[in-house]
Design a protein around this motif. Sequence first.
Motif, PDB file in Angstrom:
ATOM      1  N   LEU A   1       0.853  -1.733   0.303  1.00 53.05           N
ATOM      2  CA  LEU A   1       0.410  -0.234  -0.485  1.00 53.05           C
ATOM      3  C   LEU A   1       0.939   1.385   0.136  1.00 53.05           C
ATOM      4  O   LEU A   1       0.701   1.765  -0.538  1.00 53.05           O
ATOM      5  CB  LEU A   1      -0.899   0.178   1.307  1.00 53.05           C
ATOM      6  CG  LEU A   1      -1.960  -1.007   1.448  1.00 53.05           C
ATOM      7  CD1 LEU A   1      -2.775  -0.969   2.649  1.00 53.05           C
ATOM      8  CD2 LEU A   1      -3.359  -0.942  -0.169  1.00 53.05           C
ATOM      9  N   PHE A   2       1.807   1.433   0.618  1.00 56.22           N
ATOM     10  CA  PHE A   2       2.482   2.195   1.017  1.00 56.22           C
ATOM     11  C   PHE A   2       3.428   2.833  -0.441  1.00 56.22           C
ATOM     12  O   PHE A   2       3.497   4.082  -0.668  1.00 56.22           O
ATOM     13  CB  PHE A   2       3.913   1.916   2.165  1.00 56.22           C
ATOM     14  CG  PHE A   2       5.265   2.919   2.640  1.00 56.22           C
ATOM     15  CD1 PHE A   2       5.064   4.356   2.586  1.00 56.22           C
ATOM     16  CD2 PHE A   2       6.126   3.035   1.142  1.00 56.22           C
ATOM     17  CE1 PHE A   2       6.001   5.605   2.501  1.00 56.22           C
ATOM     18  CE2 PHE A   2       7.273   3.864   1.455  1.00 56.22           C
ATOM     19  CZ  PHE A   2       7.100   5.019   1.743  1.00 56.22           C
TER      20      PHE A   2
ATOM     21  N   LYS B   1       1.967   2.869  -3.582  1.00 54.96           N
ATOM     22  CA  LYS B   1       1.368   2.872  -4.320  1.00 54.96           C
ATOM     23  C   LYS B   1       1.325   4.307  -4.039  1.00 54.96           C
ATOM     24  O   LYS B   1       0.030   4.679  -4.249  1.00 54.96           O
ATOM     25  CB  LYS B   1      -0.181   1.845  -3.875  1.00 54.96           C
ATOM     26  CG  LYS B   1       0.029   0.922  -4.361  1.00 54.96           C
ATOM     27  CD  LYS B   1      -1.426   0.263  -5.142  1.00 54.96           C
ATOM     28  CE  LYS B   1      -1.046  -0.756  -6.081  1.00 54.96           C
ATOM     29  NZ  LYS B   1      -1.035  -2.694  -5.193  1.00 54.96           N
ATOM     30  N   THR B   2       1.521   4.740  -2.970  1.00 58.42           N
ATOM     31  CA  THR B   2       1.216   6.439  -2.191  1.00 58.42           C
ATOM     32  C   THR B   2       1.602   7.121  -3.551  1.00 58.42           C
ATOM     33  O   THR B   2       3.292   7.043  -3.663  1.00 58.42           O
ATOM     34  CB  THR B   2       1.176   6.629  -0.523  1.00 58.42           C
ATOM     35  OG1 THR B   2       2.283   6.193  -0.574  1.00 58.42           O
ATOM     36  CG2 THR B   2       0.334   5.275  -0.059  1.00 58.42           C
ATOM     37  N   LYS B   3       2.120   8.215  -3.230  1.00 57.48           N
ATOM     38  CA  LYS B   3       2.539   9.093  -3.852  1.00 57.48           C
ATOM     39  C   LYS B   3       4.020   9.055  -3.477  1.00 57.48           C
ATOM     40  O   LYS B   3       4.794   9.553  -4.214  1.00 57.48           O
ATOM     41  CB  LYS B   3       1.699  10.751  -3.090  1.00 57.48           C
ATOM     42  CG  LYS B   3       0.998  11.709  -4.473  1.00 57.48           C
ATOM     43  CD  LYS B   3       0.369  12.652  -4.268  1.00 57.48           C
ATOM     44  CE  LYS B   3      -1.229  12.905  -4.725  1.00 57.48           C
ATOM     45  NZ  LYS B   3      -2.223  14.204  -4.670  1.00 57.48           N
ATOM     46  N   ILE B   4       3.848   9.383  -2.032  1.00 57.18           N
ATOM     47  CA  ILE B   4       5.624   9.679  -0.940  1.00 57.18           C
ATOM     48  C   ILE B   4       5.969   8.098  -2.329  1.00 57.18           C
ATOM     49  O   ILE B   4       7.274   8.342  -2.061  1.00 57.18           O
ATOM     50  CB  ILE B   4       5.379   9.685   0.070  1.00 57.18           C
ATOM     51  CG1 ILE B   4       6.586   9.396   0.533  1.00 57.18           C
ATOM     52  CG2 ILE B   4       4.984   8.374   0.763  1.00 57.18           C
ATOM     53  CD1 ILE B   4       6.314  10.479   2.137  1.00 57.18           C
TER      54      ILE B   4
ATOM     55  N   ARG C   1      10.468   4.991  -5.777  1.00 56.01           N
ATOM     56  CA  ARG C   1      10.685   4.298  -7.153  1.00 56.01           C
ATOM     57  C   ARG C   1      10.789   5.386  -8.104  1.00 56.01           C
ATOM     58  O   ARG C   1      12.140   4.933  -8.330  1.00 56.01           O
ATOM     59  CB  ARG C   1       9.232   3.577  -7.360  1.00 56.01           C
ATOM     60  CG  ARG C   1       8.512   2.769  -6.193  1.00 56.01           C
ATOM     61  CD  ARG C   1       6.863   2.107  -6.936  1.00 56.01           C
ATOM     62  NE  ARG C   1       7.000   1.584  -7.878  1.00 56.01           N
ATOM     63  CZ  ARG C   1       6.034   1.874  -8.885  1.00 56.01           C
ATOM     64  NH1 ARG C   1       4.807   1.933  -7.911  1.00 56.01           N
ATOM     65  NH2 ARG C   1       5.935   1.052  -9.639  1.00 56.01           N
TER      66      ARG C   1
ATOM     67  N   TYR D   1       5.835   6.318  -4.824  1.00 61.69           N
ATOM     68  CA  TYR D   1       5.978   6.587  -5.458  1.00 61.69           C
ATOM     69  C   TYR D   1       6.983   7.375  -6.089  1.00 61.69           C
ATOM     70  O   TYR D   1       8.028   6.965  -7.378  1.00 61.69           O
ATOM     71  CB  TYR D   1       4.551   7.521  -6.698  1.00 61.69           C
ATOM     72  CG  TYR D   1       3.861   6.246  -7.494  1.00 61.69           C
ATOM     73  CD1 TYR D   1       3.457   5.779  -6.477  1.00 61.69           C
ATOM     74  CD2 TYR D   1       3.091   7.230  -8.497  1.00 61.69           C
ATOM     75  CE1 TYR D   1       2.286   4.902  -7.254  1.00 61.69           C
ATOM     76  CE2 TYR D   1       1.979   6.229  -8.798  1.00 61.69           C
ATOM     77  CZ  TYR D   1       1.336   5.347  -8.244  1.00 61.69           C
ATOM     78  OH  TYR D   1       0.737   4.624  -8.855  1.00 61.69           O
TER      79      TYR D   1
END
Lengths: 316, 257
Positions: free
Chosen positions: A166-167, A169-172, A177, A174
Amino acid sequence: MLFFSTTIDGLQMGLCYAVLALGVYISYSILDFPDLSVDGTFPLGGVCCTIFMLKLGMPALPAVLLSFFAGLAAGALTGVLHVKFNISKLLSGIIVMTGLLSVTLALTKLITRNGQTTAIFSYRSESIDGLFGGAMFKSLGIEVKDYLIIALLLAFVIIVKIVIDLFLKTKIGYMLRATGDNEKLVISLGKNSGNYKILGLALANGFVAVSGALYANLYMQYDNTSGSGKVVLALASVIIGMSVFSKIRIVADTTAVIFGAIIYSLCLNYLVLVDSDGIYLKLLNAVMFALILIFNEKITGMASGKSRHKRAVSEK
Amino acid sequence: MIELRSIDKIFNIGTANESQLFSDFSFSVKRGEFVSVVGSNGSGKTTMLNIISGTLPVSGGEILLDGCDITNQPEHVRSRRIGRVFQDPSVGTVPSMTIIENLSLAENKGKPYLLDFAVNRRKRAMFCDTVEQLGLGLEDKMDIPVGLLSGGQRQALSLLMSTMTPIDLLLLDEHTAALDPRTAETIMQLTNQIVREKQLTVIMVTHNLRYAVEYGSRLIMMDKGKVVIDKSGEDKAHTTVDDILSIFNSISIECGN
């Protein structure tokens, strides 16, 4: 029978190391940072958890979860050394790992009765109960069984996996990555990529520390030397998992890493059956890791432990 | 808009390889101008862009953006107002992330990146629309990692991403140089369209003299850290590729190229 109990041991150990491997997945696969401080943060998590339980009388679960923050601090330090002071990735990891050896020794002194700094001590007693100890099961009216411990560990690992998924997939997430893959883009988005490296390393080592705490709970003892070889173990788990399961589309990277940790731990345990003296254990260990990499290289042409997308891109 | 005031740039200070590129170099661009920059290799085109974006520090002088001194601002702070597309298509995107993930990163520029989910259904539909307008068929590839796309498709995406949020200045660093002629043409037209729609101020470095003449409202040629030609308005409208080429050649011969 011996084979069966070895398998059970291997499964327990593998699930415990799965959390470690998930942490290293963040630093190695996502951030592209081979983080050597893991060898120090693993026992740090163990000793902190033990102190929380023995000195502060904390129940096991909060103690395990709190040890996350010990790893968080150590990982952040590695990140700060690399980002703010331009020390190379490997060296900043080595510096923190070396420093942590003394920190864990000093912390161990707080809890050993005779001040033996390298002593292995047990907290198996009536009053203090580990995460997988008897009291909790007794209160539920059931006996401690190996499969129950495995189920508990599995539940814990799955929760950690879901949290990481889930983490990411968050903006932070992203941004983490993106930092590992194209730092320039993060800068062009108006953000300091160094901060994301520090954050990623902190989180990664947080999970490593939790793994160390789980390890201490699983074996009911804290061992000061438990950190040695954890970098290799974690990297092996990540690489094996992601190479073996990379061809299966529905398996997420995090799931693959968990399987990798279990496979590697099982193999480690079976090696003990072969070499009962333990003299050649590390050698067999290394040979096995090399064989898996070579074998995998033959099949997939890659042995890097990079995420599926990164691999797809580099194969192009 | 952007103003370089008596910039000095010396490389490798204090070593045997010390070389001075810019000495008392001044240059300014007005809001809404589309400046094409041409010049031979080593004339300082890309260095000028690097100095504006903050990738390279200056040895002396100051840089003003809308009258504010940004000389000592770090690169990532300047990026909040300056967009940039590079020659290498892989620099403007994250190769391992999908189109939709890349776009959602770019769309959030200027806002904090926190613990909320980056993609939702509403945004997905919006991004699909945006990408469809490119006419490159990318709307069917939204969940494919960008690294698997062709250079042209990636460059189109880079362009889209760098202009997605409001910016004051767009820097184009030979952004069509790595593409085949047809794709380069497409990207150049797309650039022109975006620049007009959003009324951006642009500095475009290019080796394609035809692009420099055809597009933009002002043309400059640089040589050895100096602006040797500066044409705009009517003057630029009457300039042909041959005019530029003859000057270009005469400079090259002077340099012994």
